[in-house]
Design a protein around this motif. Structure first.
Motif, PDB file in Angstrom:
ATOM      1  N   ALA B  19     -32.399 -15.141 112.078  1.00 31.13           N
ATOM      2  CA  ALA B  19     -33.559 -14.607 111.361  1.00 31.13           C
ATOM      3  C   ALA B  19     -34.572 -14.023 112.335  1.00 31.13           C
ATOM      4  CB  ALA B  19     -34.198 -15.710 110.524  1.00 31.13           C
ATOM      5  N   LEU B  20     -34.809 -14.761 113.451  1.00 25.65           N
ATOM      6  CA  LEU B  20     -35.785 -14.283 114.429  1.00 25.65           C
ATOM      7  C   LEU B  20     -35.352 -12.960 115.036  1.00 25.65           C
ATOM      8  CD1 LEU B  20     -37.106 -17.384 116.403  1.00 25.65           C
ATOM      9  CD2 LEU B  20     -38.401 -15.695 115.070  1.00 25.65           C
ATOM     10  N   SER B  21     -34.047 -12.890 115.393  1.00 25.12           N
ATOM     11  CA  SER B  21     -33.621 -11.638 116.029  1.00 25.12           C
ATOM     12  C   SER B  21     -33.671 -10.475 115.049  1.00 25.12           C
ATOM     13  CB  SER B  21     -32.232 -11.766 116.666  1.00 25.12           C
ATOM     14  OG  SER B  21     -31.510 -12.798 116.094  1.00 25.12           O
ATOM     15  N   ILE B  22     -33.387 -10.754 113.767  1.00 27.05           N
ATOM     16  CA  ILE B  22     -33.506  -9.678 112.776  1.00 27.05           C
ATOM     17  C   ILE B  22     -34.949  -9.187 112.722  1.00 27.05           C
ATOM     18  CG2 ILE B  22     -33.426  -9.096 110.324  1.00 27.05           C
ATOM     19  CD1 ILE B  22     -31.297 -11.184 109.980  1.00 27.05           C
ATOM     20  N   LEU B  23     -35.876 -10.148 112.674  1.00 26.36           N
ATOM     21  CA  LEU B  23     -37.286  -9.789 112.534  1.00 26.36           C
ATOM     22  C   LEU B  23     -37.785  -8.987 113.729  1.00 26.36           C
ATOM     23  CD1 LEU B  23     -38.921 -12.996 111.012  1.00 26.36           C
ATOM     24  CD2 LEU B  23     -38.743 -10.724 109.986  1.00 26.36           C
ATOM     25  N   LEU B  24     -37.344  -9.400 114.933  1.00 20.00           N
ATOM     26  CA  LEU B  24     -37.926  -8.810 116.139  1.00 20.00           C
ATOM     27  C   LEU B  24     -37.222  -7.546 116.607  1.00 20.00           C
ATOM     28  CD1 LEU B  24     -38.758 -12.072 118.100  1.00 20.00           C
ATOM     29  CD2 LEU B  24     -40.264 -10.632 116.710  1.00 20.00           C
ATOM     30  N   LEU B  25     -35.953  -7.392 116.218  1.00 19.55           N
ATOM     31  CA  LEU B  25     -35.154  -6.310 116.784  1.00 19.55           C
ATOM     32  C   LEU B  25     -35.790  -4.917 116.637  1.00 19.55           C
ATOM     33  CD1 LEU B  25     -32.568  -6.471 118.387  1.00 19.55           C
ATOM     34  CD2 LEU B  25     -31.351  -5.701 116.357  1.00 19.55           C
ATOM     35  N   PRO B  26     -36.370  -4.562 115.485  1.00 15.22           N
ATOM     36  CA  PRO B  26     -36.930  -3.214 115.344  1.00 15.22           C
ATOM     37  C   PRO B  26     -38.032  -2.915 116.345  1.00 15.22           C
ATOM     38  CG  PRO B  26     -36.680  -4.214 113.212  1.00 15.22           C
ATOM     39  CD  PRO B  26     -36.409  -5.285 114.211  1.00 15.22           C
ATOM     40  N   LEU B  27     -38.650  -3.972 116.934  1.00 18.00           N
ATOM     41  CA  LEU B  27     -39.667  -3.734 117.944  1.00 18.00           C
ATOM     42  C   LEU B  27     -39.063  -3.090 119.182  1.00 18.00           C
ATOM     43  CD1 LEU B  27     -41.699  -7.076 117.761  1.00 18.00           C
ATOM     44  CD2 LEU B  27     -42.247  -4.852 116.749  1.00 18.00           C
ATOM     45  N   PHE B  28     -37.759  -3.365 119.396  1.00 15.65           N
ATOM     46  CA  PHE B  28     -37.127  -2.857 120.618  1.00 15.65           C
ATOM     47  C   PHE B  28     -36.283  -1.608 120.367  1.00 15.65           C
ATOM     48  CE2 PHE B  28     -37.603  -7.465 120.923  1.00 15.65           C
ATOM     49  CZ  PHE B  28     -38.456  -7.537 122.011  1.00 15.65           C
ATOM     50  N   ILE B  29     -35.978  -1.353 119.093  1.00 20.53           N
ATOM     51  CA  ILE B  29     -35.151  -0.190 118.790  1.00 20.53           C
ATOM     52  C   ILE B  29     -36.041   0.927 118.279  1.00 20.53           C
ATOM     53  CG2 ILE B  29     -33.306   0.707 117.335  1.00 20.53           C
ATOM     54  CD1 ILE B  29     -32.110  -1.991 117.230  1.00 20.53           C
ATOM     55  N   HIS B  30     -36.051   2.039 118.991  1.00 17.32           N
ATOM     56  CA  HIS B  30     -36.891   3.137 118.528  1.00 17.32           C
ATOM     57  C   HIS B  30     -36.074   4.353 118.123  1.00 17.32           C
ATOM     58  CE1 HIS B  30     -40.367   0.833 119.549  1.00 17.32           C
ATOM     59  NE2 HIS B  30     -39.891   0.641 120.769  1.00 17.32           N
ATOM     60  N   THR B  31     -34.780   4.351 118.474  1.00 20.40           N
ATOM     61  CA  THR B  31     -33.956   5.506 118.124  1.00 20.40           C
ATOM     62  C   THR B  31     -33.462   5.338 116.686  1.00 20.40           C
ATOM     63  OG1 THR B  31     -33.152   5.190 120.353  1.00 20.40           O
ATOM     64  CG2 THR B  31     -32.156   6.965 119.084  1.00 20.40           C
ATOM     65  N   ALA B 157     -41.760   2.195  98.277  1.00 20.01           N
ATOM     66  CA  ALA B 157     -40.392   2.721  98.322  1.00 20.01           C
ATOM     67  C   ALA B 157     -39.742   2.405  99.668  1.00 20.01           C
ATOM     68  CB  ALA B 157     -40.416   4.229  98.098  1.00 20.01           C
ATOM     69  N   PHE B 158     -38.469   1.967  99.625  1.00 21.21           N
ATOM     70  CA  PHE B 158     -37.714   1.738 100.862  1.00 21.21           C
ATOM     71  C   PHE B 158     -37.095   3.075 101.277  1.00 21.21           C
ATOM     72  CE2 PHE B 158     -37.980  -2.395  98.936  1.00 21.21           C
ATOM     73  CZ  PHE B 158     -38.251  -3.215 100.008  1.00 21.21           C
ATOM     74  N   ASP B 159     -37.901   3.871 102.014  1.00 25.68           N
ATOM     75  CA  ASP B 159     -37.452   5.240 102.266  1.00 25.68           C
ATOM     76  C   ASP B 159     -37.374   5.586 103.745  1.00 25.68           C
ATOM     77  OD1 ASP B 159     -40.102   5.095 102.677  1.00 25.68           O
ATOM     78  OD2 ASP B 159     -40.681   6.694 101.288  1.00 25.68           O
ATOM     79  N   THR B 160     -37.679   4.631 104.648  1.00 21.41           N
ATOM     80  CA  THR B 160     -37.485   4.926 106.070  1.00 21.41           C
ATOM     81  C   THR B 160     -36.455   3.961 106.632  1.00 21.41           C
ATOM     82  OG1 THR B 160     -39.154   3.357 106.802  1.00 21.41           O
ATOM     83  CG2 THR B 160     -39.906   5.601 106.316  1.00 21.41           C
ATOM     84  N   ASP B 161     -35.909   4.307 107.809  1.00 24.06           N
ATOM     85  CA  ASP B 161     -34.879   3.466 108.414  1.00 24.06           C
ATOM     86  C   ASP B 161     -35.359   2.042 108.643  1.00 24.06           C
ATOM     87  OD1 ASP B 161     -32.547   4.961 108.585  1.00 24.06           O
ATOM     88  OD2 ASP B 161     -33.366   6.178 110.205  1.00 24.06           O
ATOM     89  N   VAL B 162     -36.647   1.903 109.085  1.00 24.94           N
ATOM     90  CA  VAL B 162     -37.146   0.562 109.385  1.00 24.94           C
ATOM     91  C   VAL B 162     -37.287  -0.268 108.107  1.00 24.94           C
ATOM     92  CG1 VAL B 162     -39.013  -0.766 110.419  1.00 24.94           C
ATOM     93  CG2 VAL B 162     -38.374   1.441 111.389  1.00 24.94           C
ATOM     94  N   LYS B 163     -37.860   0.347 107.059  1.00 27.77           N
ATOM     95  CA  LYS B 163     -38.005  -0.381 105.792  1.00 27.77           C
ATOM     96  C   LYS B 163     -36.637  -0.790 105.261  1.00 27.77           C
ATOM     97  CE  LYS B 163     -42.156   2.139 104.344  1.00 27.77           C
ATOM     98  NZ  LYS B 163     -42.541   3.268 103.484  1.00 27.77           N
ATOM     99  N   LEU B 164     -35.711   0.166 105.338  1.00 28.15           N
ATOM    100  CA  LEU B 164     -34.369  -0.130 104.846  1.00 28.15           C
ATOM    101  C   LEU B 164     -33.694  -1.195 105.695  1.00 28.15           C
ATOM    102  CD1 LEU B 164     -33.482   3.454 103.861  1.00 28.15           C
ATOM    103  CD2 LEU B 164     -33.141   1.475 102.380  1.00 28.15           C
ATOM    104  N   TYR B 165     -34.017  -1.152 107.004  1.00 30.01           N
ATOM    105  CA  TYR B 165     -33.468  -2.172 107.900  1.00 30.01           C
ATOM    106  C   TYR B 165     -33.818  -3.564 107.390  1.00 30.01           C
ATOM    107  CZ  TYR B 165     -33.282  -5.215 111.992  1.00 30.01           C
ATOM    108  OH  TYR B 165     -33.043  -6.264 112.827  1.00 30.01           O
TER     109      TYR B 165
END
Lengths: 297, 332
Positions: B19-31, B157-165
């Motif tokens: 759960a923690l890695s799911i929550l934090l991962l988008p902080l490190f992924i920008h592509t 709306a879930f319309d961006t990659d991060v929201k959908l993530y």
């Protein structure tokens, strides 16, 4: 342009159905041979069909060998490839679980079809009919003469296989392994060797089917898959493991498929074989000629 | 038994890390592309977790899950786009429809075994795929189905990659929770009994047929949700996604990760999704060849799955080394 009467139409579909049915029958026999030796579904059978067609095209079209020489060379090569699949992928496998072995053959299939795409490109290629393109008139139907070759070669192949399994020592030994592998090995039959021969033989049969259908349907790196799966459907329909079951199953599938495609809708042609198969599995899971698998405790 | 609480603790720990890695991962992924790959992994995890219950725990095999994935996706797409249903309602209806299909297919075929089950599920997959291609007026045919709406909650709306993530991974997290709970229940024990020996399970009073169908329907419903999410995520679907190769792919993910564990297949899922993205960015042909080779070699030499296989290999080596040192000591 003369108008086709209904009965002419029907005889047209039945005859072409017998043609594709013969192909399914041969491929189904290939599936049966390996099922009897190992109890697995050998997905590489689909690759054997494709390779038969593609290799024959290469020998004939690129090396300019005579058609019949190409035919035999293609079949010999695929027989060898079949043996290689057993030696290279099945025998060294650590686990003999059926599930694992099936997935090894799926991997081998993907490898072979990918390699074929690399070698021959993605576009379909074809062979000329074995004896001219002039259509024949049979029972009011117009038939490519290649169909006669398909009927003849299928009948000869089935008869030779029947003689092989009933008259030769090797054939009888293979049947012994199919009946009970452990008992067969106790009387001195090498199960490994029979499995090797099974793979080689199913390569032979698959390649024959692949070559003789190519003038009608063309061949490409993925053309073996649908043909192969329908052959499998034919084998299961007739009763998995039973050679004559595969012939009956294949012919029934071919005829029903062509009739319904011609008279009802051609869009769902490929679905019909599988629909029939599902219905048979639902209501008579041992197939038409099968004796039913007895569950061993 | 100290073993059970221990496993529970381990699972809890894994869940927390997960759960923690799911929550934090988008902080490190920008592509955007990496996020996309992560989302594909998340969707595959939902399918694989459900399929794992069927293959890994109940010991059955299905080569038809791409059909359920497709039924989920197409039902959602058609209901929302053509008939104006709310996306969440259509996801629910898709689940129900897929479950019914699984039931109709499952009741007669799950009595079959081995090759017959493979063929029946594969045949079902091929039929559904052909319908997707040919029923053009409804499905859009081979060109696909465009214009599927994004999911919304209230006005959000879930319309961006991060929201959908976050949406996709919330669902994969939930699917893992559900299956962890199930495995640790009466049903889970019944399934394991069924896998090790159907006859023994039967004689002990486990209604194996009933359990097989239930778990088949459940895994089909998991897969349907993933399919619906996929449709609302990409807003475009085409039949190619739902052919038999997807069915094969998800089964491989389950097997490679190791049968009968919840966490192994997640690893298999991530490994194979990344691998196939990497390979197809190089060349589609090489993708097929390499995929085939890897599948063959893993099945030949690590049939228990990569993790279990490597662990066992390591343990055997340790035992061998122990024996050798003891021998050396004895000879001294």
């Amino acid at each position: 342009m003369e108008k086709m009467t209904f009965s002419h139409q029907v005889s047209q579909y039945v005859l072409t159905g017998l043609g594709s049915g013969s192909i399914y029958a041969l491929i189904g026999i290939g599936f049966n041979i390996i099922h009897n030796a190992t109890r697995i579904v050998n997905i590489t059978q689909c690759a054997f069909v494709m390779l038969g067609g593609m290799l024959c095209i290469s020998f004939f079209g690129f090396l300019h060998l005579p058609l019949f020489v190409s035919f035999f060379l293609a079949i010999l090569s695929v027989t060898f490839i079949g043996a290689m699949v057993e030696r290279g992928a099945i025998r060294p496998a650590k686990s003999k679980s059926i599930l694992v072995l099936i997935f090894i053959t799926i991997g081998a299939y993907e490898f072979m079809s990918g390699t074929a795409m690399l070698a021959w490109g993605p576009d379909p290629m074809t062979l000329p009919s074995f004896s001219g393109e002039k259509p024949l008139r049979v029972l009011g139907a117009t038939l490519d003469p290649q169909y006669l070759w398909i009927f003849a070669i299928t009948i000869v192949t089935v008869i030779i296989l029947h003689l092989f399994f009933s008259r030769t020592v090797t054939g009888k030994a293979m049947r012994a392994v199919a009946a009970n592998a452990r008992a067969a090995s106790l009387v001195g039959i090498s199960v490994n060797r029979m499995t090797l021969i099974s793979f080689a033989l199913s390569g032979t049969v698959g390649a024959i089917a692949g070559v003789i259908i190519t003038p009608i349907t063309t061949a490409s790196y993925h053309s073996g898959l649908m043909l192969g799966l329908k052959g499998f459907a034919a084998a299961v329909l007739g009763g998995y493991g039973n050679m004559f079951g595969a012939v009956v199953g294949g012919l029934i599938l071919g005829i029903l498929e062509n009739l319904s495609a011609g008279l009802i809708t051609s869009e769902y042609k490929n679905a019909i074989a599988f629909l029939i198969l599902l219905l048979v599995l639902f209501f008579r899971s041992s197939g038409l000629l099968g004796e039913g698998e007895v569950e061993r405790v | 038994m100290p073993l059970v609480p221990f496993f529970k603790k381990i699972n809890f720990l894994f869940l927390l890390i997960f759960a923690l890695s799911i929550l934090l991962l988008p902080l490190f992924i920008h592509t955007a592309y990496y996020l996309f790959v992560m989302n594909v992994i998340g969707l595959n995890i939902i399918v694989v977790v459900g399929l794992n219950l069927f293959i890994g725990y109940a010991g059955q095999i299905s080569l038809g899950h791409a059909a359920f994935y497709g039924i989920g996706a197409y039902t959602s797409a058609i209901l929302t786009t053509t008939y104006g249903f709310h996306p969440w309602i259509s996801i629910g209806l898709a689940m129900f429809l897929t479950g019914s299909f699984a039931c109709i297919i499952g009741v007669p075929t799950l009595k079959l075994r081995g090759s017959y089950l493979v063929m029946a599920t594969l045949g079902f997959n091929i039929i559904i795929h052909i319908i997707m291609v040919q029923w053009e007026t409804v499905t859009g045919g081979p060109d696909g189905f465009p214009g599927i709406p994004f999911l919304t909650v209230g006005g959000f709306a879930f319309d961006t990659d991060v929201k959908l993530y976050y949406l996709v991974w919330l669902f994969s997290f939930l699917s893992i929770l559900v299956s962890l709970n199930l495995v640790d229940s009466r049903v889970g024990r019944a399934l394991r009994a069924l896998r090790s020996s159907e006859i023994t399970a039967n004689t002990l009073g486990v209604n194996t047929d009933k359990y097989k169908i239930k778990v088949f329907v459940l895994s089909a419903m998991f897969t349907s949700v993933a399919g619906s999410l996929y449709a609302h995520y990409l807003t475009f679907i085409s039949p190619k996604t739902f052919d038999m190769f997807y069915s094969i792919k998800v089964v491989i993910m389950v097997i490679v990760g190791g049968l009968g564990s919840i966490w192994g297949p997640l690893f298999g899922c991530a490994l194979f999704t990344i691998l196939s993205e990497l390979l197809s960015s190089i060349s589609e042909t090489l993708n097929i060849i390499t995929y085939g080779l890897i599948l063959m070699f893993i099945m030949m030499f690590l049939p228990e799955g990569v993790i279990v296989g490597l662990v066992e290999h390591y343990q055997r080596r340790k035992v061998r080394m122990l024996i050798e040192t003891e021998k050396a000591e004895a000879s001294d």
